[in-house]
Design an enzyme around this catalytic site. Structure first.
Site, PDB file in Angstrom:
ATOM      1  N   THR A  73      -4.846   9.922  -9.480  1.00  0.00           N
ATOM      2  CA  THR A  73      -5.810   9.631 -10.547  1.00  0.00           C
ATOM      3  C   THR A  73      -7.244  10.018 -10.209  1.00  0.00           C
ATOM      4  O   THR A  73      -7.919  10.654 -11.032  1.00  0.00           O
ATOM      5  CB  THR A  73      -5.706   8.150 -10.948  1.00  0.00           C
ATOM      6  OG1 THR A  73      -4.542   7.977 -11.759  1.00  0.00           O
ATOM      7  CG2 THR A  73      -6.926   7.695 -11.727  1.00  0.00           C
ATOM      8  N   SER A 107      -8.010   9.090  -2.913  1.00  0.00           N
ATOM      9  CA  SER A 107      -7.376   7.917  -3.521  1.00  0.00           C
ATOM     10  C   SER A 107      -7.671   6.625  -2.779  1.00  0.00           C
ATOM     11  O   SER A 107      -7.896   5.590  -3.393  1.00  0.00           O
ATOM     12  CB  SER A 107      -5.860   8.119  -3.570  1.00  0.00           C
ATOM     13  OG  SER A 107      -5.522   9.263  -4.304  1.00  0.00           O
ATOM     14  N   ASN A 121      -3.467   0.288   3.118  1.00  0.00           N
ATOM     15  CA  ASN A 121      -4.438   0.446   2.039  1.00  0.00           C
ATOM     16  C   ASN A 121      -4.117  -0.493   0.882  1.00  0.00           C
ATOM     17  O   ASN A 121      -3.347  -1.445   1.033  1.00  0.00           O
ATOM     18  CB  ASN A 121      -4.438   1.900   1.565  1.00  0.00           C
ATOM     19  CG  ASN A 121      -3.111   2.280   0.914  1.00  0.00           C
ATOM     20  OD1 ASN A 121      -2.044   1.949   1.443  1.00  0.00           O
ATOM     21  ND2 ASN A 121      -3.151   2.972  -0.211  1.00  0.00           N
ATOM     22  N   LEU A 122      -4.659  -0.205  -0.256  1.00  0.00           N
ATOM     23  CA  LEU A 122      -4.450  -1.025  -1.450  1.00  0.00           C
ATOM     24  C   LEU A 122      -2.978  -1.133  -1.831  1.00  0.00           C
ATOM     25  O   LEU A 122      -2.525  -2.174  -2.295  1.00  0.00           O
ATOM     26  CB  LEU A 122      -5.252  -0.428  -2.612  1.00  0.00           C
ATOM     27  CG  LEU A 122      -5.006  -1.029  -3.994  1.00  0.00           C
ATOM     28  CD1 LEU A 122      -5.447  -2.482  -4.011  1.00  0.00           C
ATOM     29  CD2 LEU A 122      -5.738  -0.229  -5.050  1.00  0.00           C
ATOM     30  N   CYS A 123      -2.220  -0.067  -1.647  1.00  0.00           N
ATOM     31  CA  CYS A 123      -0.826  -0.051  -2.106  1.00  0.00           C
ATOM     32  C   CYS A 123       0.177   0.069  -0.973  1.00  0.00           C
ATOM     33  O   CYS A 123       1.348   0.373  -1.208  1.00  0.00           O
ATOM     34  CB  CYS A 123      -0.628   1.089  -3.106  1.00  0.00           C
ATOM     35  SG  CYS A 123      -1.752   0.999  -4.506  1.00  0.00           S
ATOM     36  N   THR A 124      -0.254  -0.120   0.248  1.00  0.00           N
ATOM     37  CA  THR A 124       0.562  -0.264   1.464  1.00  0.00           C
ATOM     38  C   THR A 124       1.289   1.006   1.902  1.00  0.00           C
ATOM     39  O   THR A 124       2.200   0.921   2.725  1.00  0.00           O
ATOM     40  CB  THR A 124       1.598  -1.414   1.348  1.00  0.00           C
ATOM     41  OG1 THR A 124       2.694  -1.032   0.516  1.00  0.00           O
ATOM     42  CG2 THR A 124       0.969  -2.696   0.827  1.00  0.00           C
ATOM     43  N   GLU A 125       0.899   2.185   1.412  1.00  0.00           N
ATOM     44  CA  GLU A 125       1.577   3.395   1.860  1.00  0.00           C
ATOM     45  C   GLU A 125       0.778   4.202   2.878  1.00  0.00           C
ATOM     46  O   GLU A 125       1.327   5.112   3.510  1.00  0.00           O
ATOM     47  CB  GLU A 125       1.928   4.300   0.663  1.00  0.00           C
ATOM     48  CG  GLU A 125       0.815   5.169   0.121  1.00  0.00           C
ATOM     49  CD  GLU A 125      -0.090   4.456  -0.866  1.00  0.00           C
ATOM     50  OE1 GLU A 125      -0.801   5.130  -1.634  1.00  0.00           O
ATOM     51  OE2 GLU A 125      -0.087   3.216  -0.860  1.00  0.00           O
ATOM     52  N   ILE A 162       0.244   8.171 -12.985  1.00  0.00           N
ATOM     53  CA  ILE A 162       0.576   9.590 -13.130  1.00  0.00           C
ATOM     54  C   ILE A 162       2.037   9.785 -13.524  1.00  0.00           C
ATOM     55  O   ILE A 162       2.380  10.781 -14.164  1.00  0.00           O
ATOM     56  CB  ILE A 162       0.232  10.396 -11.858  1.00  0.00           C
ATOM     57  CG1 ILE A 162       1.037   9.928 -10.656  1.00  0.00           C
ATOM     58  CG2 ILE A 162      -1.258  10.353 -11.595  1.00  0.00           C
ATOM     59  CD1 ILE A 162       0.874  10.840  -9.438  1.00  0.00           C
TER      60      ILE A 162
END
Length: 967
Positions: free
Chosen positions: A356, A371, A584-588, A775
């Protein structure tokens, strides 16, 4: 009540109506009667209609019932609220649409007899109306011929019914099972005298989108009708004659590119560097027909949030949008025009999609394209507030944040400067929470941050309760995320039912940077010091009890997430240059952070289902996609706008990227494989091995062209240790007793090892599987590696509410002759599940099982097969269909023993869904025995009680309109 008013919602006017407390009407909406007349909308008429429908079944004796009144009021408010959400102010609602919503509301309330009687009544009166000359086709045509359209400048013009018919027929062209003539007739019901020009498009779209649940192809029709509206808006703004049809628009697209770019530069919304490209060649490369690939949800999402706009007017069209992004990513190439065209074909075919922030900002004057950002917060007041300032600056430009709070001293620890006591991390996290709310990425999406804390920190118990709905609100953070950063030693203590010691980090400063055996040794030394009275501040707890609290809070509040420190570090290619302190924010993302480096990751995702051809994965196509995608991602690093210098330092030094996947569930549908099968696990393994091979190969080839990344020497790459090799290191550090890994391979990796030895690597990290929350909507595929949420549901996000139907299932049911109105109602009643619909074959139920019907051990097993190939992590959601402490305990222990680096959300079912299904005991968690394709038992789990009354966590990006994850 008159017969005519009762007919608004199709009820029998002869039945008496009890007294009802009505809500306020929607004065800004119009109801279009069947003769084309527009009248004001009043929800009191809906209340009356529902009441009469109920009394028609239950009898007049129920007229004074409190139950009836409460049911009617609740349904009326729900239906009106739906219109508020889905209808723009000033638009119109047809009688048929109101009736549809009443019928749906009765079904959802469980009033099936009432709904059935209501349907029969509608059908009876529909036949009567068909022969009524007052609403004959001739009369209708005549009435619409007299409709005047109110233009933006206040003037009126005749309704161009011919153009409407042309656009609808073009929108339906080449699509199966859609009826252009029928849609045209229905669209006319939404038109009225004095309608605004902009509301005509809304009326057409609404006529199509209400049919998506009965035929998924109406989603494409809706998208094409929306496209027509967008084309008119853009052409008017750019002062270009509005085309009369899509065919006319194709010839204008090439001319629009130059006009759009010049206008964007003039308004200082686009970079002037875009005008230096060979715009003639660029324009010739545009493929207007690719606009027809979009579903309604995808195109509406692009329109609302991604297109360049000026004072709320969007003047960018889809293919120009993709070209603008592509040009923005090719600015520094030796042949930028050629590369821009290459990138454009990658994006516009939906083979791959950027994250995004890249789509938001590429080609603009502030190209913040990355990101995720990972920071470590230091243990001093100035550093803490500098960290918060960095959060705000990074969030402003659409970055997702992960903060490592472990170094900050705990509650009660000594502050030497003031000779006082620390308040710990919790008060600061409250400020972080409010900063995320305040800096909301320019209104494009909500600011988002996740705080990480290591499990030995003395504030960990209060940290676990940050999202509770009870307690001191000054110590609660309802708008931010949190995650446990768990060392392997803690998990061993849980398995062995031993004690665990909590420390303040200022007393044990080196633990933060240690992992594996080094951490275990030093931690035990500190425990000995504490036992000998050499430490003032510490606490000893049961490891098993702390683990139970972690899981209980996760189930009750959705946080903190469970992530594992040691696998992230032991398998990190960059061990020589620092420590991974958090995700991070989304754990990846699993990247190093330190005082002068804020880790940055640059993301994008391959659309896996687009690479399934003739029943198998097309390796050549996949290699081509990945080669271009890695180049594009590497370009992000050099073009990127950096809001803080520490981020630039880290990104240029290590050049990490994170290429992931989406559409995994769709790929399984294409291959006719159930998610819960050994074949699906093998596909996850084999597909990820290919992706890993081609991604590493592309980065090594880029290193030959552009040079290896600065900190390459000393990395695992430079030591001929690839991600698959680091799995053995994890087993050695952890101990084989706690390692259940599969290390099988299919490809010959030696040529790739030789390539890396010769060239090095362009990027320190190349893979990470992000959630793709938004996305995947744009592309129209399943999110990331997720199983299907439901086969039919309403999806909410910042663009509104959208009916989502599984097209793969519909195609299968059509082939069996099972797709009909009864099936649609059954899917609605059972929340998109096939489990209790008897006429559906069992094999089909298995293939189209929804997320809560799939035993999460299959998700973990598939994730573990991917993880062995990935140098970073994956956003892995887990699902529980019932409250069970034993299952929850076993689930996360399994994730750890399988070598997963992180997990993401835990999803649990709401009570309303559970009431509709028969509870069945879930099988014990187990592993796959690959020699026999059977399940084997897991290490013992410990049962404990979960708070079943707790509100289930909301679905990120599905039920929570403001949560869009990092893509």
């Amino acid at each position: 009540m008159s017969s005519e008013l009762s007919a608004q919602v199709g009820v029998n006017p002869s039945i008496s109506t009890p007294s009802i407390t009505s809500t306020e009407g929607l004065s800004s909406f119009q109801v279009i009667k069947r003769n084309g007349q527009a009248v004001p909308y009043h929800d009191s008429k809906i209340a009356t209609a529902i009441t009469k429908a109920i009394l028609a079944v239950e009898g007049s004796s129920a007229s004074g019932s409190t139950r009836v009144k409460e049911t009617v009021d609740a349904l009326t408010q729900t239906i009106s609220a739906n219109f508020y959400k889905n209808k723009p102010e000033g638009s119109a609602i047809s009688i048929e649409e109101i009736q549809d919503q009443v019928e749906l509301g009765l079904m959802r309330q469980g009033l099936h007899k009432v709904a059935r009687a209501y349907v029969l009544y509608r059908e009876e009166h529909s036949k009567t109306r068909a022969s009524d000359e007052d609403i004959s086709a001739q009369s209708k045509t005549s009435s619409h011929a007299n409709i005047k359209v109110l233009n933006a400048d206040g003037s009126e013009s005749p309704l161009n019914i011919g153009r409407i018919k042309t656009i609808i027929h073009e929108a339906c062209a080449s699509l199966d099972d859609v009826n252009a003539n029928d849609l045209f007739e229905k669209a006319q019901n939404n038109l009225y005298n004095g309608i605004k020009q902009k509301d005509i498009a809304t009326a057409l779209i609404m006529a199509a989108r209400t049919r998506i649940e009965e035929e998924p192809n109406y989603g494409y029709v809706s998208a094409r009708l929306l496209l027509d509206s967008m084309q008119q808006e853009a052409c008017q703004f750019l002062d270009i004659a509005t085309p009369d049809s899509f065919q006319d628009m194709k010839s204008l697209y090439a001319d629009l590119l130059s006009v759009t770019l010049n206008k964007g530069v003039e308004l200082e919304l686009m970079s002037a560097d875009l005008l230096a490209f060979d715009l003639k060649r660029i324009a010739e490369a545009i493929r207007p027909e690719r606009d027809f690939q979009f579903t309604y949800l995808g195109l509406q999402t692009l329109y609302d949030r991604y297109f360049i706009h000026w004072r709320e007017t969007r003047f960018e069209l889809p293919q120009i949008f993709f070209m603008r992004v592509s040009m923005g990513l090719a600015l520094l190439e030796d042949n930028p025009t050629e590369r821009a065209i290459e990138f454009y074909h990658l994006l516009s075919t939906f083979d791959y999609m950027c994250s995004t922030p890249t789509l938001f900002n590429a080609g603009t004057n502030r190209p913040q394209l990355s990101s995720c950002y990972l920071t470590t917060i230091p243990d001093d007041l100035a550093g803490i507030y500098d960290g918060m300032k960095d959060n705000a600056l990074l969030s402003k430009w659409a970055g997702g944040l992960g903060n490592d709070w472990t170094p900050v001293r705990a509650l009660g620890s000594l502050i030497k400067g003031t000779n006082g006591q620390s308040q710990g991390i919790i008060p600061f996290l409250k400020v972080v929470n409010d900063t995320a709310v305040a800096v909301n990425q320019g209104g494009k999406r909500k600011g988002a941050v996740c705080a990480y804390l290591e499990s030995w920190h003395l504030d960990i118990e209060e940290f676990l309760e940050l999202r509770k709905n009870t307690g001191d609100e000054r110590r609660r953070t309802h708008d931010m995320n949190s995650a446990n950063w768990i060392p392997d030693l803690f998990m061993k203590r849980v398995f062995e039912d031993k004690e665990w010691t909590l420390f303040s980090p200022n007393d044990v400063p080196d633990l933060h940077d240690l992992y594996g055996q080094a951490f275990e040794t030093r931690y035990q030394e500190y425990e000995t010091m504490a036992a000998n009275g050499e430490m003032r501040l510490f606490k000893t707890v049961s490891a098993k009890n702390l683990w139970r609290k972690m899981l209980s809070m996760l189930f009750e509040t959705g946080h903190p997430w469970i992530t594992f420190k040691d696998p992230c570090n032991i398998r990190s290619p960059q061990q020589h240059s620092g420590v991974v302190h958090s995700s991070n924010l989304c754990t990846e993302i699993t990247l190093n952070t330190r005082e002068d480096e804020i880790a940055v990751c640059n993301l994008g995702s391959v659309n896996l289902v687009n690479h399934i051809h003739d029943g198998k994965l097309d390796e050549a196509h996949l290699q081509k996609t990945i080669k271009t995608a890695i180049r594009l991602l590497d370009n992000v690093i050099d073009i990127n706008y950096y809001a803080v210098p520490q981020a630039k330092n880290a990104n240029l030094r290590h050049r990490p990227i994170g290429m992931g996947i989406m559409g995994f569930q769709d790929a399984l549908y294409a291959l006719k494989l159930p998610y819960s099968s050994i074949e699906a696990v093998h596909f996850a393994d084999q597909s990820m091995e290919l992706i890993s091979y081609y991604a590493i190969e592309a980065s090594a080839n880029l290193a030959k062209e552009r040079g290896a990344y600065e900190s390459y020497e000393g990395s695992l790459w430079s030591q001929d240790i690839l991600p698959i090799d680091s799995l053995k290191r994890l087993s050695e550090e952890r101990g084989e007793h706690y390692s259940v890994f599969d290390d099988s391979t299919q490809l010959n990796w030696q040529p790739l090892r030789d390539l890396i030895k010769a060239n090095g690597m362009r990027n320190s990290n190349v893979m990470a599987i992000a959630p793709t929350a938004t996305i995947s909507n744009i592309v129209g595929v399943s999110q990331s590696i997720e199983p299907s949420y439901q086969n039919l549901f309403v999806k909410s996000n910042l663009s509104g509410e959208f009916t989502v139907v599984n097209p793969w299932l519909v195609d299968e049911l059509k082939a069996l002759g099972l797709w009909d109105a009864v099936m649609i109602n059954d899917l609605k009643y059972y929340d998109g599940s096939l489990k209790h619909i008897e006429r559906i074959p069992e094999a089909l139920k298995a293939r189209f099982a929804t997320a809560f019907e799939i035993d999460s051990r299959w998700l973990i097993e598939a994730a573990s097969r991917r993880q062995k190939w990935i140098d970073q992590g994956q956003s892995l959601n887990l699902y529980m269909s019932e409250a069970s402490g034993k299952l929850l305990d076993n689930l996360y222990k399994t994730a750890w023993t399988r070598g997963l680096k992180t997990t993401y959300y835990l999803r649990s079912l709401g009570a309303t869904h559970m009431e509709k299904t028969t509870s069945e005991a879930s099988p014990n968690m187990a592993s796959v025995d690959h020699s026999t394709n059977t399940m084997t038992s897991e290490p013992e789990s410990t049962d404990f009680e979960l708070n079943q009354a707790a509100e289930a966590p909301q679905f990120c990006s599905i039920l929570d309109p403001e949560c869009e994850a990092c893509q």
